[in-house]
Design a protein around this motif. Structure first.
Motif, PDB file in Angstrom:
ATOM      1  N   LEU A  31      -0.549  -0.026   7.827  1.00 54.97           N
ATOM      2  CA  LEU A  31      -1.698   0.243   6.972  1.00 54.97           C
ATOM      3  C   LEU A  31      -2.267  -1.080   6.504  1.00 54.97           C
ATOM      4  O   LEU A  31      -1.550  -1.922   5.972  1.00 54.97           O
ATOM      5  N   GLY A  49      -6.099  -3.188   5.020  1.00 58.23           N
ATOM      6  CA  GLY A  49      -7.421  -3.042   4.425  1.00 58.23           C
ATOM      7  C   GLY A  49      -7.371  -2.884   2.924  1.00 58.23           C
ATOM      8  O   GLY A  49      -6.308  -2.802   2.306  1.00 58.23           O
ATOM      9  N   GLY A  50      -8.549  -2.829   2.344  1.00 59.96           N
ATOM     10  CA  GLY A  50      -8.695  -2.760   0.896  1.00 59.96           C
ATOM     11  C   GLY A  50      -8.153  -1.483   0.293  1.00 59.96           C
ATOM     12  O   GLY A  50      -7.611  -1.490  -0.810  1.00 59.96           O
ATOM     13  N   GLU A  51      -8.283  -0.365   1.003  1.00 58.59           N
ATOM     14  CA  GLU A  51      -7.828   0.907   0.460  1.00 58.59           C
ATOM     15  C   GLU A  51      -6.315   0.918   0.247  1.00 58.59           C
ATOM     16  O   GLU A  51      -5.831   1.400  -0.771  1.00 58.59           O
ATOM     17  N   ILE A  52      -5.581   0.389   1.204  1.00 57.76           N
ATOM     18  CA  ILE A  52      -4.120   0.387   1.067  1.00 57.76           C
ATOM     19  C   ILE A  52      -3.684  -0.553  -0.048  1.00 57.76           C
ATOM     20  O   ILE A  52      -2.687  -0.303  -0.726  1.00 57.76           O
ATOM     21  N   GLN A  53      -4.440  -1.609  -0.300  1.00 61.37           N
ATOM     22  CA  GLN A  53      -4.115  -2.510  -1.407  1.00 61.37           C
ATOM     23  C   GLN A  53      -4.230  -1.763  -2.734  1.00 61.37           C
ATOM     24  O   GLN A  53      -3.396  -1.933  -3.622  1.00 61.37           O
ATOM     25  N   GLN A  54      -5.252  -0.929  -2.855  1.00 66.98           N
ATOM     26  CA  GLN A  54      -5.420  -0.142  -4.078  1.00 66.98           C
ATOM     27  C   GLN A  54      -4.285   0.864  -4.233  1.00 66.98           C
ATOM     28  O   GLN A  54      -3.791   1.084  -5.340  1.00 66.98           O
ATOM     29  N   VAL A  55      -3.857   1.455  -3.127  1.00 64.79           N
ATOM     30  CA  VAL A  55      -2.736   2.390  -3.168  1.00 64.79           C
ATOM     31  C   VAL A  55      -1.468   1.654  -3.576  1.00 64.79           C
ATOM     32  O   VAL A  55      -0.701   2.135  -4.416  1.00 64.79           O
ATOM     33  N   ASN A  56      -1.240   0.476  -3.024  1.00 64.13           N
ATOM     34  CA  ASN A  56      -0.056  -0.304  -3.376  1.00 64.13           C
ATOM     35  C   ASN A  56      -0.064  -0.707  -4.851  1.00 64.13           C
ATOM     36  O   ASN A  56       0.983  -0.704  -5.505  1.00 64.13           O
TER      37      ASN A  56
END
Length: 149
Positions: free
Chosen positions: A9, A11-18
């Motif tokens: 995974l 990108g920016g979206e996974i960083q927010q999830v993390n």
């Protein structure tokens, strides 16, 4: 996609999830979420791909199940996280309220001790209002009439 064995995974979206996972209050939740996200890479190498155009394949099905499981867990832990925060905020508010009441009571007790042991009294503030109201009284009306005549 027989060679599909790993999903990373990015990108920016996974960083927010993390970041959201890292904010979870319970270490157990963070660990479970990270294991759920990584679990697809344990499943894919041994999962067969589809045989032909009519067979969707088990890898695609495994990926769909994985996504559903990760989203379900994330939603559950997020809800639990919010409930714990709400409970903690309520506890802090009650503690602050109690401290405020205790401080007010301590001030009243000190004032009572300094005043020679006077009893505590709760007033509505009418004493101060009575002193501010000035108008003719029976004694002042009679004195004024006698002086004029």
């Amino acid at each position: 996609c027989e060679k599909l064995e790993r999903i990373d995974l990015v990108g920016g979206e996974i960083q927010q999830v993390n970041i959201a996972i890292a904010a979870f209050l319970m270490e157990k939740w963070r660990k479970d979420m990270n294991e759920a996200i990584d679990s697809i890479n344990q499943i894919l190498p041994d999962t067969p791909a589809g045989d032909d155009i009519y067979n969707v394949g088990k890898k695609a099905f495994a990926i769909r199940e994985w996504i559903t499981d990760v989203l379900r867990k994330f939603s559950h832990y997020q809800t639990q996280h919010r409930l714990l925060l709400k409970e903690a905020m309520t506890t802090v508010e009650l503690a602050m309220w109690k401290k405020s009441i205790n401080e007010r009571d301590n001030v009243r007790e000190r004032v009572g001790e300094e005043g020679g042991g006077a009893k505590r009294r709760i007033t509505c503030g009418a004493d101060g209002a009575k002193a501010k109201v000035k108008g003719p009284t029976a004694s002042s009306a009679g004195a004024g009439a006698g002086a004029a005549g």
